[in-house]
Design an enzyme around this catalytic site. Structure first.
Site, PDB file in Angstrom:
ATOM      1  N   GLU A 133      -9.557  -1.897   5.314  1.00  0.00           N
ATOM      2  CA  GLU A 133     -10.188  -1.563   6.582  1.00  0.00           C
ATOM      3  C   GLU A 133     -11.457  -2.402   6.780  1.00  0.00           C
ATOM      4  O   GLU A 133     -12.033  -2.903   5.808  1.00  0.00           O
ATOM      5  CB  GLU A 133     -10.572  -0.076   6.569  1.00  0.00           C
ATOM      6  N   ASN A 192      -7.355  -2.981  14.377  1.00  0.00           N
ATOM      7  CA  ASN A 192      -8.750  -3.301  14.023  1.00  0.00           C
ATOM      8  C   ASN A 192      -8.830  -4.474  13.034  1.00  0.00           C
ATOM      9  O   ASN A 192      -9.859  -4.708  12.430  1.00  0.00           O
ATOM     10  CB  ASN A 192      -9.451  -2.062  13.438  1.00  0.00           C
ATOM     11  N   ASP A 231       0.810  -1.212   0.000  1.00  0.00           N
ATOM     12  CA  ASP A 231       0.000   0.000   0.000  1.00  0.00           C
ATOM     13  C   ASP A 231       0.848   1.270   0.000  1.00  0.00           C
ATOM     14  O   ASP A 231       2.080   1.214   0.179  1.00  0.00           O
ATOM     15  CB  ASP A 231      -0.945  -0.006   1.211  1.00  0.00           C
ATOM     16  N   HIS A 249      -7.035  -4.803  10.225  1.00  0.00           N
ATOM     17  CA  HIS A 249      -6.804  -4.510   8.808  1.00  0.00           C
ATOM     18  C   HIS A 249      -5.496  -5.125   8.324  1.00  0.00           C
ATOM     19  O   HIS A 249      -4.542  -5.300   9.086  1.00  0.00           O
ATOM     20  CB  HIS A 249      -6.913  -3.008   8.496  1.00  0.00           C
TER      21      HIS A 249
HETATM   22  C1  GLP Z   1      -0.472   0.312   8.645  1.00  0.00           C
HETATM   23  C2  GLP Z   1      -0.144  -0.462   7.360  1.00  0.00           C
HETATM   24  C3  GLP Z   1      -0.310  -1.939   7.532  1.00  0.00           C
HETATM   25  C4  GLP Z   1       0.342  -2.362   8.829  1.00  0.00           C
HETATM   26  C5  GLP Z   1      -0.397  -1.754   9.997  1.00  0.00           C
HETATM   27  C6  GLP Z   1       0.240  -2.076  11.343  1.00  0.00           C
HETATM   28  O1  GLP Z   1      -1.706   0.931   8.628  1.00  0.00           O
HETATM   29  N1  GLP Z   1      -0.894  -0.045   6.233  1.00  0.00           N
HETATM   30  O2  GLP Z   1       0.248  -2.618   6.423  1.00  0.00           O
HETATM   31  O3  GLP Z   1       0.312  -3.755   8.956  1.00  0.00           O
HETATM   32  O4  GLP Z   1      -0.476  -0.362   9.863  1.00  0.00           O
HETATM   33  O5  GLP Z   1       1.297  -1.226  11.584  1.00  0.00           O
HETATM   34  P1  GLP Z   1       2.370  -1.415  12.718  1.00  0.00           P
HETATM   35  O6  GLP Z   1       3.229  -2.540  12.286  1.00  0.00           O
HETATM   36  O7  GLP Z   1       3.105  -0.118  12.763  1.00  0.00           O
HETATM   37  O8  GLP Z   1       1.622  -1.714  13.966  1.00  0.00           O
END
Ligand code: GLP
Length: 242
Positions: free
Chosen positions: A143, A136, A67, A138
């Site tokens: 989402e 959440n 993404d 995702h």
């Molecule tokens: C972001 C990314 C995800 C990631 C998630 C968790 O929103 N788009 O790909 O897995 O957050 O992030 P973190 O690893 O910083 O907790």
């Protein structure tokens, strides 16, 4: 599904790196689906170390990232392209022209998403997709919602994601409100999936995803239907597992 319960974040990073490296050793021209966020940074650090020691060669590897924020240029330090360069690409011998991230600067959402779907097809699909998980549930930026979005699409980020990601920005207002993300089908088409998580904040989402009902309200729950998923998570994220 294989679940590795490891002691802490550091162990999670090392184990995840071993699995990523194994993929590259088994198939030097692998297509690696990569992820951003704080969860994968330890794994990337370890991969860089192995590369610098001469043990891991990225010269034939292709990467596709999950993404990108809509509206951010690749040289913006908050963009996911920048993140990948900083944490991995600039420190290994990967051919940068074979590293793909959705084009955050393409204002035409349809165009950006179609182009990215085409890239995933052109590289021949993903061999191993690395995934973090949002609090959440995702994955990428898919989402919680009413349906599983299939392919790359433009999303309005939820309040909770904007809040969770605000830590990387000067203020909440600076967090982009939209992103381009691979869809659930793009992710599920990967031959193998590696899901990583650490910390109490991910425990509930992980539990729901691995053992709860399969529902677009918990996007990662779809992974229960994938034939080859490995989970690496630390004790706090898996405390419910006993
Ligand atoms: C972001 C990314 C995800 C990631 C998630 C968790 O929103 N788009 O790909 O897995 O957050 O992030 P973190 O690893 O910083 O907790």
């Amino acid at each position: 599904m294989i679940i590795y319960k490891v002691k802490n974040e550091e162990e999670m990073g090392k184990k995840a790196a071993s699995i990523l490296a194994a993929q590259i050793l088994m198939k030097p021209n692998a297509v690696m689906g990569l992820a951003t966020g704080s969860t994968p940074t330890g794994a990337y650090q370890q991969l860089v170390k192995w590369h610098q020691q001469g043990d891991l060669d990225f010269s034939q590897v292709t990467s596709v990232n999950l993404d990108e924020y809509r509206g951010l240029a690749g040289d913006n330090p908050q963009s996911y392209r920048y993140f990948m360069n900083e944490h991995l690409f600039s420190h290994v011998n990967i051919d940068k022209s074979r590293t793909f991230v959705p084009d955050g600067l393409e204002a035409d959402a349809d165009k950006a998403c179609q182009a990215y779907n085409q890239i995933i097809r052109d590289v021949g699909g993903i061999d191993l997709q690395l995934l973090g998980i949002g609090p959440n549930g995702h994955i990428g930026f898919n989402e919680p919602g009413e349906v599983f979005e299939k392919e790359t699409h433009c999303v309005d980020l939820t309040e909770s994601t904007i809040r969770a990601n605000a830590r990387f920005f000067d203020s909440m207002e600076k967090v982009p409100k939209q992103a381009y993300t691979m869809g659930i089908k793009n992710i599920m088409d990967a031959k193998k999936i590696l899901l990583i998580a650490s910390g109490e904040a991910k425990a509930e989402a992980l539990h729901q995803s691995l053992y709860g009902p399969i529902t677009p309200q918990v996007p990662a729950s779809i992974l229960q239907l994938h034939p080859d998923v490995t989970v690496v998570a630390d004790e706090s994220a898996l405390h419910w597992m006993g």
